[in-house]
Design a protein around this motif. Structure first.
Motif, mmCIF file in Angstrom:
data_model
loop_
_atom_site.group_PDB
_atom_site.id
_atom_site.type_symbol
_atom_site.label_atom_id
_atom_site.label_comp_id
_atom_site.label_asym_id
_atom_site.label_seq_id
_atom_site.Cartn_x
_atom_site.Cartn_y
_atom_site.Cartn_z
ATOM 1 N N ARG A 1 22.789 57.162 90.540
ATOM 2 C CA ARG A 1 23.424 58.276 89.843
ATOM 3 C C ARG A 1 22.506 58.817 88.767
ATOM 4 O O ARG A 1 21.583 58.147 88.316
ATOM 5 C CB ARG A 1 24.743 57.853 89.221
ATOM 6 C CG ARG A 1 24.594 56.878 88.085
ATOM 7 C CD ARG A 1 25.929 56.533 87.490
ATOM 8 N NE ARG A 1 25.836 55.312 86.692
ATOM 9 C CZ ARG A 1 26.861 54.700 86.184
ATOM 10 N NH1 ARG A 1 28.068 55.187 86.376
ATOM 11 N NH2 ARG A 1 26.714 53.614 85.486
ATOM 12 N N VAL B 1 26.451 62.524 88.428
ATOM 13 C CA VAL B 1 26.419 62.828 89.854
ATOM 14 C C VAL B 1 25.885 61.602 90.575
ATOM 15 O O VAL B 1 24.859 61.043 90.186
ATOM 16 C CB VAL B 1 25.521 64.052 90.157
ATOM 17 C CG1 VAL B 1 25.417 64.300 91.647
ATOM 18 C CG2 VAL B 1 26.046 65.284 89.443
ATOM 19 N N TRP B 2 26.580 61.193 91.627
ATOM 20 C CA TRP B 2 26.132 60.084 92.462
ATOM 21 C C TRP B 2 25.400 60.635 93.663
ATOM 22 O O TRP B 2 25.658 61.758 94.111
ATOM 23 C CB TRP B 2 27.315 59.239 92.903
ATOM 24 C CG TRP B 2 27.776 58.306 91.836
ATOM 25 C CD1 TRP B 2 28.677 58.578 90.835
ATOM 26 C CD2 TRP B 2 27.344 56.965 91.641
ATOM 27 N NE1 TRP B 2 28.819 57.482 90.028
ATOM 28 C CE2 TRP B 2 28.022 56.463 90.497
ATOM 29 C CE3 TRP B 2 26.454 56.122 92.306
ATOM 30 C CZ2 TRP B 2 27.837 55.182 90.024
ATOM 31 C CZ3 TRP B 2 26.273 54.836 91.839
ATOM 32 C CH2 TRP B 2 26.953 54.380 90.711
ATOM 33 N N ALA C 1 27.693 59.918 101.737
ATOM 34 C CA ALA C 1 28.147 59.109 100.603
ATOM 35 C C ALA C 1 28.753 57.791 101.094
ATOM 36 O O ALA C 1 28.462 56.725 100.553
ATOM 37 C CB ALA C 1 29.169 59.891 99.774
ATOM 38 N N LEU D 1 28.252 54.820 98.275
ATOM 39 C CA LEU D 1 28.557 55.403 96.969
ATOM 40 C C LEU D 1 29.960 54.967 96.539
ATOM 41 O O LEU D 1 30.792 54.640 97.384
ATOM 42 C CB LEU D 1 28.447 56.927 97.026
ATOM 43 C CG LEU D 1 27.060 57.493 96.683
ATOM 44 C CD1 LEU D 1 25.976 56.952 97.576
ATOM 45 C CD2 LEU D 1 27.075 58.995 96.715
ATOM 46 N N TYR E 1 21.509 64.440 96.428
ATOM 47 C CA TYR E 1 22.918 64.584 96.053
ATOM 48 C C TYR E 1 23.663 65.526 96.984
ATOM 49 O O TYR E 1 24.875 65.668 96.892
ATOM 50 C CB TYR E 1 23.056 65.074 94.606
ATOM 51 C CG TYR E 1 22.369 66.397 94.345
ATOM 52 C CD1 TYR E 1 23.022 67.598 94.565
ATOM 53 C CD2 TYR E 1 21.054 66.436 93.878
ATOM 54 C CE1 TYR E 1 22.396 68.808 94.334
ATOM 55 C CE2 TYR E 1 20.424 67.639 93.640
ATOM 56 C CZ TYR E 1 21.090 68.822 93.869
ATOM 57 O OH TYR E 1 20.467 70.020 93.648
ATOM 58 N N ARG F 1 26.320 67.746 86.462
ATOM 59 C CA ARG F 1 27.545 67.917 87.234
ATOM 60 C C ARG F 1 27.182 68.538 88.574
ATOM 61 O O ARG F 1 26.289 69.394 88.647
ATOM 62 C CB ARG F 1 28.493 68.836 86.455
ATOM 63 C CG ARG F 1 29.828 69.083 87.102
ATOM 64 C CD ARG F 1 30.816 69.739 86.135
ATOM 65 N NE ARG F 1 30.257 70.762 85.290
ATOM 66 C CZ ARG F 1 30.356 72.068 85.514
ATOM 67 N NH1 ARG F 1 30.979 72.510 86.572
ATOM 68 N NH2 ARG F 1 29.831 72.932 84.662
ATOM 69 N N HIS G 1 35.422 56.263 93.927
ATOM 70 C CA HIS G 1 35.898 57.380 93.099
ATOM 71 C C HIS G 1 35.080 58.639 93.354
ATOM 72 O O HIS G 1 35.608 59.757 93.314
ATOM 73 C CB HIS G 1 35.896 57.017 91.608
ATOM 74 C CG HIS G 1 34.527 56.931 90.989
ATOM 75 N ND1 HIS G 1 33.873 58.026 90.477
ATOM 76 C CD2 HIS G 1 33.694 55.882 90.824
ATOM 77 C CE1 HIS G 1 32.677 57.661 90.014
ATOM 78 N NE2 HIS G 1 32.550 56.356 90.211
ATOM 79 N N TYR G 2 33.794 58.495 93.660
ATOM 80 C CA TYR G 2 32.962 59.666 93.922
ATOM 81 C C TYR G 2 33.262 60.236 95.308
ATOM 82 O O TYR G 2 33.291 61.460 95.493
ATOM 83 C CB TYR G 2 31.476 59.332 93.767
ATOM 84 C CG TYR G 2 30.633 60.575 93.636
ATOM 85 C CD1 TYR G 2 30.638 61.314 92.461
ATOM 86 C CD2 TYR G 2 29.864 61.036 94.694
ATOM 87 C CE1 TYR G 2 29.899 62.474 92.339
ATOM 88 C CE2 TYR G 2 29.105 62.190 94.582
ATOM 89 C CZ TYR G 2 29.127 62.911 93.398
ATOM 90 O OH TYR G 2 28.402 64.059 93.285
ATOM 91 N N PHE H 1 36.275 62.245 94.963
ATOM 92 C CA PHE H 1 35.913 63.534 94.358
ATOM 93 C C PHE H 1 35.396 64.498 95.431
ATOM 94 O O PHE H 1 35.812 65.658 95.495
ATOM 95 C CB PHE H 1 34.860 63.321 93.265
ATOM 96 C CG PHE H 1 34.102 64.564 92.905
ATOM 97 C CD1 PHE H 1 34.698 65.581 92.170
ATOM 98 C CD2 PHE H 1 32.789 64.726 93.310
ATOM 99 C CE1 PHE H 1 34.000 66.743 91.851
ATOM 100 C CE2 PHE H 1 32.078 65.874 92.993
ATOM 101 C CZ PHE H 1 32.685 66.888 92.259
#
Length: 187
Positions: A67, A98-99, A167, A172, A43, A72, A175-176, A179
């Motif tokens: 994920r 968490v992805w 990512a 991934l 991660y 978090r 949306h992640y 983030f």
């Protein structure tokens, strides 16, 4: 001292029997045969090939986006240089997810990876958890977690770039990635 421990860990990691003894001394159980394949959930910087494949020398048999629910992403560990870096960490949070990247490696590979992450000496500890790949298939995976501080810090721009690029490269969800783009870096 930290560099000496990492070198020593690298030497120990080359022997399954010595690793088993060292882990036992630190209260960590090393189970299963060395050639058994397992899933590792990355991660942080290990999502990026330059960190996982090049720097850490890992050659995963396969990888997939995945994920973990109930955790978090945090940056609550003191990094180096002090005040200018904060490595990623996980914190239990039933409402979060968490992805990251799920890598299939052997248990021997995991011991070698542990040596590069300071396990069992300091900071991170292995944690087995339930993960799922992007198609929803449930998997048992191991990851690293540390006893972080109460407050978050700002990771370095270099470190955040590894997370963001890793990512994107591993597909991934958008949306992640957004983030990760919103996380502020240290100045």
């Amino acid at each position: 001292m930290q560099k000496i421990l990492l070198k020593f860990s690298g030497l120990i990691a080359s022997s399954w029997a010595l690793s088993w003894c060292l882990y036992r001394l630190h209260g960590i159980r090393l189970i299963g045969p060395p050639r058994e394949e397992i899933w590792y959930f990355a991660y942080g910087a290990n999502m990026h090939d330059s960190a996982f494949r090049e720097r850490r020398g890992m050659c995963p048999r396969e990888w997939r986006p995945g994920r973990v629910r109930g955790y978090r992403l945090r940056f609550n560990i003191e990094g180096r240089p002090r005040g200018k870096a904060a490595p990623a960490n996980l914190c239990a949070d039933p409402a979060a997810e968490v992805w990251g990247v799920l890598y299939k490696i052997t248990r021997r590979d995991l011991v070698r990876l542990d040596a590069t992450e300071g396990v069992p000496w300091w900071r991170y500890r292995p944690l087995w958890l339930d993960a799922e790949d992007s198609s929803g298939m449930a998997l048992q995976a191991v990851t690293y977690i540390a006893q972080g501080d109460e407050d978050d810090r700002n990771p370095s721009l270099r470190y955040l770039t590894l997370l963001r690029e890793g990512a994107r490269a591993h597909g991934l969800p958008e949306h992640y990635i957004r983030f990760l783009e919103q996380v502020e870096h240290a100045r």
